[in-house]
Design a protein around this motif. Structure first.
Motif, PDB file in Angstrom:
ATOM      1  N   GLY A  47       0.804  -1.208   0.000  1.00  0.00           N
ATOM      2  CA  GLY A  47       0.000   0.000   0.000  1.00  0.00           C
ATOM      3  C   GLY A  47       0.838   1.259   0.000  1.00  0.00           C
ATOM      4  O   GLY A  47       2.048   1.253  -0.111  1.00  0.00           O
ATOM      5  N   SER A  59      -4.802  -2.005  -0.535  1.00  0.00           N
ATOM      6  CA  SER A  59      -5.044  -0.573  -0.447  1.00  0.00           C
ATOM      7  C   SER A  59      -4.606   0.089  -1.762  1.00  0.00           C
ATOM      8  O   SER A  59      -5.107  -0.275  -2.830  1.00  0.00           O
ATOM      9  N   ASP A 114     -13.040  -1.863   8.181  1.00  0.00           N
ATOM     10  CA  ASP A 114     -12.211  -0.863   7.501  1.00  0.00           C
ATOM     11  C   ASP A 114     -12.880   0.501   7.614  1.00  0.00           C
ATOM     12  O   ASP A 114     -14.085   0.628   7.367  1.00  0.00           O
ATOM     13  N   HIS A 138      -8.533  -2.662   8.099  1.00  0.00           N
ATOM     14  CA  HIS A 138      -7.897  -2.394   6.810  1.00  0.00           C
ATOM     15  C   HIS A 138      -6.779  -3.380   6.489  1.00  0.00           C
ATOM     16  O   HIS A 138      -6.384  -3.499   5.327  1.00  0.00           O
TER      17      HIS A 138
END
Length: 285
Positions: A27, A93, A235, A262
């Motif tokens: 991410g 992500s 999340d 997340h």
């Protein structure tokens, strides 16, 4: 391990495990690979390939270019370095956006896509206001934490120690298990390589210009690659934003892990492993 892109930039990469190749996209943008726990979960069933993106982490520092097209080319350099014709790709992500972009650009080179904790293919307005509201609410659970986060956010420059503190505060809101959250966020920052702010800013601006278009939805609708969407129900980015991607894809399965945020592999490792290994097995049958 070191590899080189087609424009001569040095990237850090690592491979472990056995089985069909699975390349992980971390991410950010502007962060580095934090997938040690994911590799440990999956390396008995896949050859797990990790890498730090351009200008980030253990890869060579540079001035860009900071574009999705360039990062897609870098991901293809990783594939070529390991001598692979086809790969499974797992992105988390921002890395989920990168993995999707790579799959759209090179569907013939991807056996399956695992899209973890992404934000869909709509505009940022679909999720960012609610994310910001949830971020502040979680930080506000500890008033000192919110005050310190705001203090650091308002500064024009941070020392490396302050930058790490700011990141850990912000990352601590990403976990559904509020008791474990501070320790999990500290683990993410160890080791600390520093966030590449130029990379983060440029790719964020690019996303706001180019995401959420009819052309992107049409490309996803034509994608002939199996896709697993895996989310944590906790999340703070609203999971409804991902509906846009799920609706567009012709071959998609979605798993929502109810006790995770997340970073779902940290809070429901067995559920995450089961979902991903199932997707990898489906891709090879």
């Amino acid at each position: 391990m070191t590899l080189y892109t087609d424009d001569g930039l040095r990237l850090w990469a690592s491979a472990s495990g056995r089985g069909a190749p699975l390349v992980l996209c971390h991410g950010g943008p502007g962060l580095w690979d934090m997938f040690g726990d994911v590799a440990a979960l999956l390396e008995d069933t896949a050859t797990v390939i990790r890498w730090d993106q351009r200008g980030c982490g253990r890869s060579e520092r540079c001035d860009g270019p900071w574009t999705t097209e360039r990062f897609v080319a870098d991901l293809d350099a990783v594939r070529r370095h390991f001598g692979l014709d086809r790969i499974a790709v797992l992105g988390h992500s921002w890395g989920a956006q990168l993995a999707l972009a790579y799959t759209l650009a090179h569907p013939e080179r991807v056996s399956t896509l695992v899209y973890a904790a992404g934000t869909g293919i709509g505009p940022d307005a679909d999720w960012h206001p609610a994310y910001r509201e949830n971020l502040l609410a979680r930080l506000g659970e500890t008033p000192r934490g919110l005050a310190r986060w705001r203090e650091l956010a308002d500064r024009t420059a941070l020392t490396p120690a302050e930058a790490r503190e700011y990141a850990v505060l912000q990352w601590s809101v990403e976990f559904e298990d509020r008791e474990r959250a501070p320790d999990l966020a500290e683990r993410m920052a160890d080791p600390w390589f520093g966030v590449n702010g130029d990379c983060n800013k440029a790719l964020g601006e690019e996303r706001r210009r180019t995401w959420g278009t009819p052309a992107l939805r049409a490309a996803c609708a034509d994608l002939d690659v199996p896709v697993l969407i895996v989310d944590g129900a906790g999340d703070i980015r609203p999971r409804s934003a991902v509906d846009s991607l799920e609706r567009a894809l012709p071959d998609v399965r979605r798993v929502v892990l109810p006790r995770a945020g997340h970073h779902p592999w940290e809070e429901d490792p067995e559920g995450f492993r089961t979902a991903v290994t199932s997707a990898l097995a489906h891709a090879t049958t």
